[in-house]
Design an enzyme around this catalytic site. Structure first.
Site, PDB file in Angstrom:
ATOM      1  N   HIS A 619       9.487  16.872  51.012  1.00 23.56           N
ATOM      2  CA  HIS A 619       9.235  18.243  50.534  1.00 23.56           C
ATOM      3  C   HIS A 619       9.224  18.356  49.008  1.00 23.56           C
ATOM      4  O   HIS A 619       8.595  19.276  48.471  1.00 23.56           O
ATOM      5  CB  HIS A 619      10.302  19.193  51.083  1.00 23.56           C
ATOM      6  CG  HIS A 619      10.233  19.408  52.553  1.00 23.56           C
ATOM      7  ND1 HIS A 619       9.083  19.792  53.202  1.00 23.56           N
ATOM      8  CD2 HIS A 619      11.184  19.276  53.524  1.00 23.56           C
ATOM      9  CE1 HIS A 619       9.317  19.898  54.497  1.00 23.56           C
ATOM     10  NE2 HIS A 619      10.593  19.590  54.722  1.00 23.56           N
ATOM     11  N   ASP A 654       7.838  14.289  61.305  1.00 24.48           N
ATOM     12  CA  ASP A 654       8.951  15.218  61.117  1.00 24.48           C
ATOM     13  C   ASP A 654       8.574  16.575  61.725  1.00 24.48           C
ATOM     14  O   ASP A 654       7.386  16.910  61.831  1.00 24.48           O
ATOM     15  CB  ASP A 654       9.218  15.361  59.619  1.00 24.48           C
ATOM     16  CG  ASP A 654      10.547  16.020  59.310  1.00 24.48           C
ATOM     17  OD1 ASP A 654      11.469  15.293  58.923  1.00 24.48           O
ATOM     18  OD2 ASP A 654      10.651  17.254  59.442  1.00 24.48           O
ATOM     19  N   HIS A 656       8.983  19.323  60.322  1.00 27.41           N
ATOM     20  CA  HIS A 656       8.511  20.160  59.221  1.00 27.41           C
ATOM     21  C   HIS A 656       7.317  19.510  58.527  1.00 27.41           C
ATOM     22  O   HIS A 656       7.236  18.283  58.440  1.00 27.41           O
ATOM     23  CB  HIS A 656       9.635  20.398  58.208  1.00 27.41           C
ATOM     24  CG  HIS A 656      10.844  21.064  58.797  1.00 27.41           C
ATOM     25  ND1 HIS A 656      11.859  20.351  59.413  1.00 27.41           N
ATOM     26  CD2 HIS A 656      11.198  22.373  58.872  1.00 27.41           C
ATOM     27  CE1 HIS A 656      12.781  21.189  59.829  1.00 27.41           C
ATOM     28  NE2 HIS A 656      12.419  22.422  59.513  1.00 27.41           N
ATOM     29  N   ASP A 748      14.157  15.306  63.196  1.00 32.43           N
ATOM     30  CA  ASP A 748      14.399  16.688  63.622  1.00 32.43           C
ATOM     31  C   ASP A 748      13.373  17.154  64.652  1.00 32.43           C
ATOM     32  O   ASP A 748      13.457  18.287  65.133  1.00 32.43           O
ATOM     33  CB  ASP A 748      14.432  17.633  62.420  1.00 32.43           C
ATOM     34  CG  ASP A 748      13.240  17.465  61.510  1.00 32.43           C
ATOM     35  OD1 ASP A 748      13.180  18.159  60.483  1.00 32.43           O
ATOM     36  OD2 ASP A 748      12.364  16.623  61.811  1.00 32.43           O
TER      37      ASP A 748
END
Length: 935
Positions: A619, A654, A656, A748
């Site tokens: 990120h 992931d 995200h 995740d």
């Protein structure tokens, strides 16, 4: 007719003049062309005179001459003639570098006494180079035997010479007097016979490197010396005294007499496999790193102790005496200390009687023969290292054969509080009684199991395979892979805060599982090396890097202006997604250094798969922290890969969206970013973080269509996920044809994660790793998200097994053995494979999955297959300028045609597939004419 990406066309096979164009090579400035010529051997540099009128005389003023491959001339006579004529025809301009390298065959009559007549002009060539103000002079003679073949009996006089490298060159006393070379800074002498028995004189020499010689100098005539390296040398001098010496390294050297070393400015000391007399050291107040390995035939630095043990008052007498023969005392100022000894020796026992206080030691490594059979050395060092952060105990092969004695009468002694100790690593061949004894001693000192890592190593013979894995049953090709692995215990035990969902200790948990299931022996362990500030600046802005480096919890709370700047401009603090915690900079450097080291292992060709579970912070942007990510190690690693591979594909599994990586390469057609992530609203007014990753985000500029996003609904299961993953990744690999793969394995997306909301199983998640492993391309695996830490640890352990081909050894019913973290798995019945969630959302097959797949495949079909791309700067612009790579692997230049070599040197990002056909034709014609003239 070939069509370029910009729409222009060009007829292949024509010269530039025939096509109506211009000779683009000749339009370059002379400085660039001279730099190109400097990479070529001299005879090939001369061949360039036929390329065009512009090139006709460029070789005459080339600043570098590389004289190589004398054998190809069919005899030394022809070679001498060429070289002499070359020097005569060359313009009288300064010479930056002369490299003379030749290989001599064996004389049939006297193989150990080769004829010096073969090198009769060498002294003349060296003299000519000095007259041309040469700055770097290399004279390298290759021969089957380690004998000096070239005699230099003249003094070297030059005001410009800075570097001198000699191999098999015999220097007399006059040649070793470099007083007439005031700029000489570096001298390297390999197999130069008795040259090193004479004294070396130089007021400017800073680095001296000697291999295979006999050294008798005391360094008094080298007042500026800073680095001294010796390998396979005999040391015959009573003292080595140098006030300016900073780095000292002896490897496989024999100290023929007691030697005293006085170097008060010494920073690093390496004594590797030395034998004979152990040198004595004067107090070293500035010492940072010391590594000592004594050979089997090493003797103490005190002759009284060596030949009459127990009779020296300084060693065994009053503790208040001077300890003039105590070796450990001389190392007591080191910050990083390694002590080892040859098989069959229990060294340093005498010194441990009066063990000094190591008040500065932070990292300590002891091997089994230093530790001893009663582990008294461990006890002694634990009592005398108050700020120790990392302890490594390496139990060598055969340690268990030592004769066990009864409990030592020496008491454990005073207890010490280890406030700074972060990790203890025990390396052994098997988990036996010796390991249990060490664990008992460590527990006595209050060192908890979570700080202890047991690393089971394979036998040395199996480790010599270089980390070859087994064929993986998950891959169709059934091939082995060479796997390397990075783990930094320092960064793994850092806390964001007591209640933060991001727990770096999950990496330590995964590492413990990998070790307890015996997979560490199937991989090469990458050296722990934090990323440098310059490496991080290659992508991140200087202002942001300065903040990360200097920010502490105290400065954040006490300085209001700094706090506002950190929160408003750089995303640190505020809602505490990215808090300002203790040792933040160390944490960032640790995981970023791991991804860089893994990428370099792939670039270097040493491994096929590289793993860094502490990385994957996808990120972070160039100037802002977000989503628990501070430094984007993935961008740094991809930039490293782009220095060698033309195209890199980044795949993100992931939960995200990998927004930071996508934005970094938004306008690049050398990197394809492919992200499978949850997308949509979680409340009527709030999107799932980070809110980006829609299917219509496809890149910009040159990178249009190279950003691929696969948005997923919450609760997606294995079957739906892989109906998307495999065909989309397969299509991307087909059209993009990457040369390397980076896979972000954020956990995740697993069922039961605290934040992800997806329902993948461990096997379903790891199936992505096996699928990409099957393409047999360099593969970099990094971690990422994952906030139910026991699930994360097992998943990365299982995916490590997939990488090395051992996933069948971890079946569904396998139990978790004792390894320090077993209590974390109680809620899953002490089994590695846990049961998936039975949430209703997980049972629904997403109706939009087929629509999404169709749109993404249609989008991929618009990409031109295997795009031809030109070399681009690493992302981050000027921050990358002038920074050397950790592995310096320039392309091989020895076997190409000269024209191809010239082209690649001018444009290093392009490969031999881009052909300069007109140039090749001309060079081949020239070569035929040259051969005819020689005949």
């Amino acid at each position: 007719m070939a069509t370029r990406r910009d729409g222009s066309s060009r007829r292949e096979g024509l010269t530039a003049e025939e096509d109506g164009g211009e000779d683009w090579l000749s339009t370059l400035p002379d400085e660039i062309l001279h730099n190109v010529l400097s990479f070529l051997p001299a005879h090939e540099a001369v061949w360039t005179c036929v390329l065009s009128r512009r090139w006709r005389n460029l070789w005459r003023s080339a600043p570098v001459l590389r004289i190589r491959n004398a054998k190809r001339w069919g005899g030394m006579a022809k070679f001498d003639k060429f070289f002499n004529n070359l020097l005569l025809l060359r313009d009288p301009v300064p010479l930056d570098e002369l490299e003379f390298q030749t290989v001599l065959g064996i004389c049939k009559l006297h193989p150990l006494q080769p004829s010096f007549r073969l090198l009769k002009y060498a002294n003349t060539w060296i003299r000519h180079a000095l007259m041309c103000n040469v700055r770097v002079l290399r004279v390298l003679v290759q021969y089957q035997y380690d004998l000096p073949l070239l005699k230099v009996n003249m003094p070297l006089i030059s005001e410009h010479l800075k570097t001198l490298e000699l191999r098999r060159v015999l220097l007399d006393k006059r040649a070793l007097d470099f007083s007439s070379c005031p700029s000489l800074e570096e001298l390297e002498m390999n197999f130069c016979g008795n040259s090193t028995t004479n004294k070396i004189f130089s007021q400017s020499l800073k680095r001296l490197c000697i291999t295979d010689g006999r050294f008798t100098d005391d360094l008094s005539s080298l007042p500026a010396l800073q680095d001294l390296e010796m390998e396979s040398c005999g040391i015959c001098t009573e003292k080595l005294v140098c006030q300016s010496l900073k780095h000292l390294c002896f490897t496989r050297c024999h100290f023929e007499e007691p030697t005293h070393i006085s170097a008060p400015g010494l920073i690093s000391l390496q004594l590797n496999d030395i034998w004979g007399w152990t040198p004595s050291l004067e107090t070293l107040p500035l010492l940072v790193t010391a590594s000592v390995k004594l050979g089997k035939e090493s003797m103490g630095c005190c002759s009284e102790c060596t030949f009459h043990p127990g009779t020296c008052a300084d060693c065994d007498g009053d503790p208040d005496s001077s300890f003039k023969c105590e070796f450990l005392r001389d190392l007591s100022n080191a910050v990083n200390l390694e002590l080892a000894a040859e098989d069959g020796m229990c060294m340093f026992k005498q010194d441990l009687t009066w063990c000094p206080r190591f008040s500065k030691v932070k990292t300590l490594l002891l091997d089994g023969w230093v530790v001893g059979h009663d582990f008294y050395a461990v006890v002694c060092f634990l009592q005398h290292t108050p700020i120790l952060e990392k302890l490594t105990l390496q139990l060598c092969e055969g340690h268990e054969r030592m004769v066990e004695i009864e409990e030592s009468s020496r008491s454990v002694g005073r207890m010490v509080q280890f406030e700074h100790l972060q990790t203890v690593e025990v390396r052994c061949l098997r988990n036996d009684e010796w390991v249990h004894k060490i664990l008992k001693i460590l527990n006595t000192y209050g060192i908890t199991p979570d700080k202890i890592t047991i690393q089971i190593q394979k036998e040395l013979e199996s480790m010599a395979t270089g980390g070859n894995s087994l064929p993986s049953p998950s891959c169709a090709d059934d091939k082995k892979r060479r796997v390397c692995y990075y783990y930094d215990p320092g960064s793994a035990h850092i806390k964001f805060s007591d209640d933060h969902v991001m727990v770096p200790a999950r990496v330590a948990m995964a590492h413990s599982l990998v070790g307890v299931y015996g997979m560490l022996g199937d991989m090469r362990r990458l050296r722990t090396r934090p990323a440098t500030e310059a490496e991080i600046r290659r992508f991140h802005s200087p202002e942001y890097v300065d903040l990360l480096r200097d920010l502490t919890p105290e400065s954040y709370f006490n300085d209001a202006a700094l706090r506002q700047k950190a929160e408003d401009d750089h995303g640190i603090g505020g809602k505490d997604d990215c808090p300002a915690f203790d040792r933040l900079w160390k944490y960032c450097r640790g995981y970023a250094g791991g991804s860089l080291a893994a990428a370099r292992a792939l670039v270097d060709g040493a491994s096929d798969i590289a793993i860094n579970w502490s990385g994957g912070m996808h990120h972070a942007s160039a100037c802002k922290a977000t989503g628990f990510c501070y430094v984007n190690d993935i961008v740094l690693a991809i930039n490293e890969l782009l220095g060698t591979f033309r195209r890199v594909i980044y795949v993100d599994i992931d939960a995200h969206h990998g927004d930071g990586v996508q934005n970094a390469f938004l306008d690049s057609n050398r990197v394809m970013t492919l992200s499978f992530h949850r997308y949509g609203k979680i409340t009527p007014h709030k999107n799932f973080f980070p809110g980006s990753g829609a299917i219509n985000e496809i890149g910009a500029g040159a990178g249009e269509h190279y950003s691929v996003n696969v948005p997923l609904d919450a609760g997606v299961r294995d079957d739906v996920y892989h109906t998307l993953f495999k065909p989309i990744v397969g299509k991307a690999m087909e059209v993009f044809q990457p040369e390397a793969i980076v896979l972000q394995c954020g956990a995740d997306s697993l069922s039961g994660d605290r934040l992800g909301g997806m329902e993948l199983s461990v096997r379903g998640h790891a199936e992505c790793v096996g699928f990409l492993r099957g393409f047999n391309l360099p593969l970099l695996l990094v971690g990422g998200g994952g906030y139910t830490i026991n699930h994360v640890a097992y998943t990365w352990c299982y995916e490590t097994a997939v990488a090395v081909g051992k996933e069948r050894e971890l079946p569904d019913d396998i139990e978790i053995p004792s390894h320090g973290y077993e209590l974390m798995y109680k809620n899953q019945g002490d089994k590695l494979h846990y049961q998936k969630s039975t949430a209703t959302a997980a049972r629904k097959r997403s109706s939009s999955a087929e629509v999404t797949k169709g749109k993404v495949l249609e989008h991929l079909s618009q990409i031109e297959r295997a795009p031809s791309v030109q070399f681009q700067e690493r992302r981050g612009g000027n921050n990358a300028a002038g920074v050397e790579l950790y592995y310096d692997r320039p392309p091989s230049l020895e076997d190409d045609e000269p024209a191809q070599r010239l082209h690649r040197l001018c444009f290093p990002g392009l490969t031999k597939r881009i052909k300069l056909r007109w140039c090749l034709v001309e060079v081949r014609k020239c070569k035929r004419k040259w051969d005819q003239l020689q005949r």
